[in-house]
Write a protein that holds these residues in place. Structure first.
Motif, PDB file in Angstrom:
ATOM      1  N   GLU A 287       5.118 -25.250  79.223  1.00  0.00           N
ATOM      2  CA  GLU A 287       5.013 -24.588  77.449  1.00  0.00           C
ATOM      3  C   GLU A 287       4.845 -23.450  77.622  1.00  0.00           C
ATOM      4  O   GLU A 287       4.906 -22.778  76.777  1.00  0.00           O
ATOM      5  CB  GLU A 287       3.393 -25.203  77.382  1.00  0.00           C
ATOM      6  CG  GLU A 287       3.707 -26.760  77.155  1.00  0.00           C
ATOM      7  CD  GLU A 287       4.914 -27.585  76.040  1.00  0.00           C
ATOM      8  OE1 GLU A 287       4.337 -26.193  74.991  1.00  0.00           O
ATOM      9  OE2 GLU A 287       4.283 -28.547  75.535  1.00  0.00           O
TER      10      GLU A 287
ATOM     11  N   LYS B 276       6.969 -21.139  75.291  1.00  0.00           N
ATOM     12  CA  LYS B 276       6.461 -20.535  74.166  1.00  0.00           C
ATOM     13  C   LYS B 276       6.287 -19.021  74.053  1.00  0.00           C
ATOM     14  O   LYS B 276       7.221 -18.372  73.181  1.00  0.00           O
ATOM     15  CB  LYS B 276       4.873 -20.232  74.739  1.00  0.00           C
ATOM     16  CG  LYS B 276       4.017 -18.981  74.007  1.00  0.00           C
ATOM     17  CD  LYS B 276       2.577 -19.042  74.528  1.00  0.00           C
ATOM     18  CE  LYS B 276       1.449 -18.192  73.346  1.00  0.00           C
ATOM     19  NZ  LYS B 276      -0.006 -18.432  74.303  1.00  0.00           N
TER      20      LYS B 276
ATOM     21  N   ARG C 266       7.640 -17.531  70.316  1.00  0.00           N
ATOM     22  CA  ARG C 266       7.613 -15.907  70.052  1.00  0.00           C
ATOM     23  C   ARG C 266       8.541 -15.263  69.742  1.00  0.00           C
ATOM     24  O   ARG C 266       8.178 -14.207  68.515  1.00  0.00           O
ATOM     25  CB  ARG C 266       6.582 -15.318  71.181  1.00  0.00           C
ATOM     26  CG  ARG C 266       5.092 -15.622  71.401  1.00  0.00           C
ATOM     27  CD  ARG C 266       4.811 -15.458  72.574  1.00  0.00           C
ATOM     28  NE  ARG C 266       4.070 -13.755  72.789  1.00  0.00           N
ATOM     29  CZ  ARG C 266       4.151 -12.737  72.734  1.00  0.00           C
ATOM     30  NH1 ARG C 266       6.131 -12.625  73.186  1.00  0.00           N
ATOM     31  NH2 ARG C 266       3.950 -11.720  71.814  1.00  0.00           N
TER      32      ARG C 266
END
Length: 228
Positions: free
Chosen positions: A133, A137, A141
């Motif tokens: 994760e 991420k 982003r």
């Protein structure tokens, strides 16, 4: 029978230009040619920064071919040229950062069976069958960056991780995506491309090492010749 030739799009022109530039730089760097080593050291300083912030790089990033008009094509408009030049700057400086101290080419073309898009690169940093994760991420982003300047900074963070893991990337493909990103609706298009690239990667562990799409996985050895 009449053959209809599809005009080359601005994105395709930019992708080809980026591929040519990077291939020359990479070949020279791997051959330990002093001019190429010096060029990459200068380009690295621009990673994550806007094109106009470092005039020193203008002579290194030749955009002349964007001003030429191939057969069947039209001249690029001013807005197309600006977006293409900015995208090329980001892609080349990220490549220079990615290649630093690596003795195999970090630029590799994306093709079926050997995915080297950004999404696939992020996926390759994860263990087979698992989703990290924290790593995922970073891709998310990047996908939600509000503008090219922020996107360049977030991509820089991803490239640092790819470099650490010796994972190659198609920086020319990325250049084209960065061009598309800057147009209305373009960010959605690029996010879909990254998502497809991420999910197109299939884990194939190679003797307990990184998952790979085939037998082309390469490992590299650090060198301090360009530690600048």
């Amino acid at each position: 029978m009449t053959t209809v030739t599809t005009p080359v799009t601005p994105r395709e022109r930019l992708t080809r230009l980026a591929a040519g530039h990077i291939a020359v730089l990479q070949r020279g760097y791997l051959d330990d040619q002093s001019h190429a080593v010096a060029a990459l050291a200068r380009l690295r300083r621009g990673a994550g920064r806007e094109a106009g912030q470092l005039p020193d790089l203008w002579a290194l990033i030749d955009t002349g071919l964007l001003h030429e008009t191939p057969d069947g094509a039209r001249p690029l408009s001013e807005s197309e040229l600006v977006r293409a030049e900015d995208a090329l700057h980001v892609a080349l400086t990220l490549y220079a950062l990615h290649q630093q101290s690596r003795r195999t080419g970090m630029y590799q073309a994306d093709r079926p069976g050997r995915r080297r898009g950004l999404g696939a690169g992020v996926r390759r940093m994860m263990k087979p069958g698992e989703i990290d994760e924290a790593v995922h991420k970073r891709l998310v982003r990047a996908g939600t960056a509000p503008d090219l300047a922020v996107l360049a900074q977030r991509l820089r963070d991803i490239v640092v991780l790819l470099r650490r893991e010796d994972i190659e990337l198609d920086h020319a493909l990325l250049a084209g995506q960065l061009y598309t990103w800057q147009w209305p609706g373009g960010a959605d298009t690029v996010r879909r491309e990254w998502g497809r690239s991420f999910h197109a990667w299939h884990d194939k562990p190679n003797n307990g090492g990184h998952p790979t799409a085939g037998s082309d996985t390469t490992r590299t050895t650090d060198t301090d010749k360009d530690a600048s």
